[in-house]
Design an enzyme around this catalytic site. Sequence first.
Site, PDB file in Angstrom:
ATOM      1  N   HIS A   1     -10.931  -5.113  10.995  1.00  0.00           N
ATOM      2  CA  HIS A   1     -11.402  -5.063   9.758  1.00  0.00           C
ATOM      3  C   HIS A   1     -12.971  -4.353   9.655  1.00  0.00           C
ATOM      4  O   HIS A   1     -14.043  -4.480   8.795  1.00  0.00           O
ATOM      5  CB  HIS A   1     -11.709  -6.441   9.041  1.00  0.00           C
ATOM      6  CG  HIS A   1     -10.522  -7.090   8.349  1.00  0.00           C
ATOM      7  ND1 HIS A   1      -9.493  -7.492   9.431  1.00  0.00           N
ATOM      8  CD2 HIS A   1      -9.984  -7.157   7.349  1.00  0.00           C
ATOM      9  CE1 HIS A   1      -8.563  -8.027   8.548  1.00  0.00           C
ATOM     10  NE2 HIS A   1      -8.943  -7.862   7.426  1.00  0.00           N
TER      11      HIS A   1
ATOM     12  N   GLU B   1       0.633  -1.271  -0.075  1.00  0.00           N
ATOM     13  CA  GLU B   1      -0.248   0.014  -0.127  1.00  0.00           C
ATOM     14  C   GLU B   1       0.836   1.220   0.048  1.00  0.00           C
ATOM     15  O   GLU B   1       0.585   2.194  -0.597  1.00  0.00           O
ATOM     16  CB  GLU B   1      -0.923  -0.013   1.123  1.00  0.00           C
ATOM     17  CG  GLU B   1      -2.048  -0.907   1.033  1.00  0.00           C
ATOM     18  CD  GLU B   1      -1.902  -2.440   1.496  1.00  0.00           C
ATOM     19  OE1 GLU B   1      -0.516  -2.558   1.992  1.00  0.00           O
ATOM     20  OE2 GLU B   1      -2.686  -3.270   1.551  1.00  0.00           O
TER      21      GLU B   1
HETATM   22  C1  TPP Z   1      -1.987  -4.473   4.990  1.00  0.00           C
HETATM   23  C2  TPP Z   1      -3.252  -5.110   4.273  1.00  0.00           C
HETATM   24  N1  TPP Z   1      -3.393  -5.033   3.158  1.00  0.00           N
HETATM   25  C3  TPP Z   1      -4.553  -5.811   2.415  1.00  0.00           C
HETATM   26  C4  TPP Z   1      -4.980  -6.859   3.342  1.00  0.00           C
HETATM   27  C5  TPP Z   1      -6.229  -7.503   2.716  1.00  0.00           C
HETATM   28  N2  TPP Z   1      -5.860  -9.153   2.500  1.00  0.00           N
HETATM   29  C6  TPP Z   1      -6.153  -9.907   3.419  1.00  0.00           C
HETATM   30  S1  TPP Z   1      -5.278 -11.403   3.000  1.00  0.00           S
HETATM   31  C7  TPP Z   1      -4.950 -10.920   1.382  1.00  0.00           C
HETATM   32  C8  TPP Z   1      -3.855 -11.845   0.652  1.00  0.00           C
HETATM   33  C9  TPP Z   1      -2.854 -11.995   1.110  1.00  0.00           C
HETATM   34  O1  TPP Z   1      -2.035 -12.975   0.329  1.00  0.00           O
HETATM   35  P1  TPP Z   1      -0.805 -13.698   0.914  1.00  0.00           P
HETATM   36  O2  TPP Z   1       0.098 -13.026   1.800  1.00  0.00           O
HETATM   37  O3  TPP Z   1      -0.237 -14.574  -0.227  1.00  0.00           O
HETATM   38  O4  TPP Z   1      -1.827 -14.897   2.093  1.00  0.00           O
HETATM   39  P2  TPP Z   1      -2.570 -15.919   1.517  1.00  0.00           P
HETATM   40  O5  TPP Z   1      -4.081 -15.231   1.874  1.00  0.00           O
HETATM   41  O6  TPP Z   1      -2.611 -16.458   0.247  1.00  0.00           O
HETATM   42  O7  TPP Z   1      -2.442 -16.849   2.600  1.00  0.00           O
HETATM   43  C10 TPP Z   1      -5.238  -9.503   1.293  1.00  0.00           C
HETATM   44  C11 TPP Z   1      -4.761  -8.660   0.150  1.00  0.00           C
HETATM   45  C12 TPP Z   1      -4.777  -6.862   4.537  1.00  0.00           C
HETATM   46  N3  TPP Z   1      -5.520  -7.705   5.264  1.00  0.00           N
HETATM   47  N4  TPP Z   1      -3.804  -6.346   5.085  1.00  0.00           N
END
Ligand code: TPP
Lengths: 351, 335
Positions: free
Chosen positions: A147, A78
Amino acid sequence: MSTAPTTQIQLPLEPEAGRRKLSTAKAITEAITQQMHIDEKVFVMGEDVGPYGGIFSSTTGLLDEFGPERVIDTPISETAFIGLGIGAAVEGMRPVVELMFVDFFGVCMDQIYNHMAKIHYESGGNVRVPMVLMSAAGGGYSDGAQHSQCLWGTFAHLPGMKVVVPSNPYDAKGLMTAAIRSDDPVIYLFHKGIMGLGWMKKNPRSIGAVPTDAYEVPIGKARVAREGTDVSIVTLSLSVHHSLDVAEKLASEGIDVEVIDLRSVVPLDREAIVASVGKTGRLVVVDEDYQSFGLSGEVIATVAEALPGGLKHVSRVAVPDVPIPYASGLEYAVLPTPARIEAAVRKAVAG
Amino acid sequence: MTVQSVLSATDKLDLLRMMVLIRTFEEAILREYHADKSPGFDIGAGLVPGEMHLAAGQEPVAAGIGAHLSLGDAMTATHRPHHLAIAHGVDMRKMAAEIFGRETGLGRGRGGHMHLFDPKVHFSCSGIVAEGLPPALGQAFAFQRAGTDRVAVAVAGEGAANQGAFHEALNLAALWKLPVIFVIEDNDWGISVPRSASTSVPSNAVRAAAYGIPGTRVEDNAVEDIWAAVGEAVRRARAGEGPSLIEVHTLRLWGHFEGDAQGYRGDLEGVPGRDPIPTYQKHLTDAGILDGAAFTEMGAAASTKVEDAIAFAKSSPLPDPADALKYVFTEGAQS
Ligand SMILES: Cc1ncc(C[n+]2csc(CCOP(=O)(O)OP(=O)(O)O)c2C)c(N)n1
Ligand SMILES: [Mg+2]
């Protein structure tokens, strides 16, 4: 700053009945689509805004219409992509950047408040940052403390950003159009509960009539969502609907509630607030943000400065300075529910 | 602590047993989550409301890490935490109760499934991507200052490796030689964004070089390779040699969260065949370590434990709404 009370209340800006209806999410997307057609400098960027269409459907269909050059999925970075939006805006582009949940501002706030918000001032007005940062706010579906927040008061506290918070599809489209056309940075916060999503409990008014053509709802102008004479509820976002529901219920008992939908937090329409409370003499502020040091206090201060001694009742219904709890029963104990609003209004007119 | 570099037959069965236990838990939560959200999916409805990120397919990562940790070691996890919590020894009854929002839960129903805190085993997680990593440094720092050989494992997804917090944490841990093991779960997806659209390098292991620490990538969700890589990293950390980074190519078998229709996902067809549990089951069967009866027995034992936890959760009291303001500060928090 105090504002002299005016007797002139803005007429409600309402679309005509019987017109085409859209969900708030579709209204937002339509505004973005129209501005992208009009101005090739507008582009959309954020996490899951492409094929997914935005976690809360704020960008659904944009990728198909404009392609990946103008509707861009980003890494979960971000600070980098909001900063990129700032730089692009400085160079004359008009980015609409989505921060998926407003709760995530913590990882990127420096770009937002020390850069996006201050560049125009620091440059003595020589550099403009025409950027929209849109984000989802609010709770009510057990998404927990990280959230479910509203946080508009946090952005509003920091100078240099306009902060708009629509409550319905008509305003959502008009405010988005105005935000994209604005030469100032605008934080655009939509409550998940007003988007009209199929997978979340929603107020019936999250689907409503929306004109097809592009139009602006002026940033900084509140709307009288319901006229009344006994007590003013000053509120915004999803709480507008709870307040209208309470107003309708109490009308049958002869309690006449006026509901002011602020629509913008910055600039705050102090005139509209003072005009309404000047008329009713009673103020209940309903805010889903944290209670202390925020919007509700600001509204009350505005009225206190403008109408010293002229008030029969002041109170607020907000989140009582506690992280939003997960368990539904706890969460609904701290949210500004219709029950809490009703109790406050009854107290206001009794006192 | 002696470091083991070869897996015995018993160890291998333990790895599979842990994977089965985790899957059984995730399947039970899946069942409970969807049980009362119809007609028409409503995310806020039912006994388990809110977002639900399940870790089916990622069990090998948790099993491979958990086998090397003892009760004094710390772990920080993500929005997808159940597998790691179970493998780290988090109390399953209390965890289930937290997911059901009960007063008997790990966080007395205040936290929810993305916010599990079990101080008994130094476990925590965060719903903010990558932000669970820095606190692991502090736990490692405290362990180091106390003169112990305890370690902290910080887990994040491949999407998280593009956050500033990830890079800051790696640098600081390397600089101060903190006993931290960074584990990246590369499940190919950050919600709907494939890693090819989010990450500038094919393997996050290469990013370790930027901080002067060892970086390893384990392919194919292979539980024994994960076990070996984590074992070496834990050995280094306990010996005072500093942090390591391990990336595991794992698999998100289900949606990002429940309710995710996964229309963006082109790799779904091949997914069931890549399920790590039947794969490892077959591996151990072919090696003559496991027979059908033993596998059935594993499943039955897991079911008993999981259903006990679910039953405990469902029969536990809900928090009293009058207590909603409790626990903001320590004052008045004692119940
Ligand atoms: C700082 C932040 N940005 C965006 C999100 C929204 N979000 C939650 S999980 C996720 C994807 C995460 O991907 P990854 O780190 O690969 O973990 P996975 O879900 O694949 O286990 C996002 C974008 C968040 N929780 N925190
Ligand atoms: Mg991932």
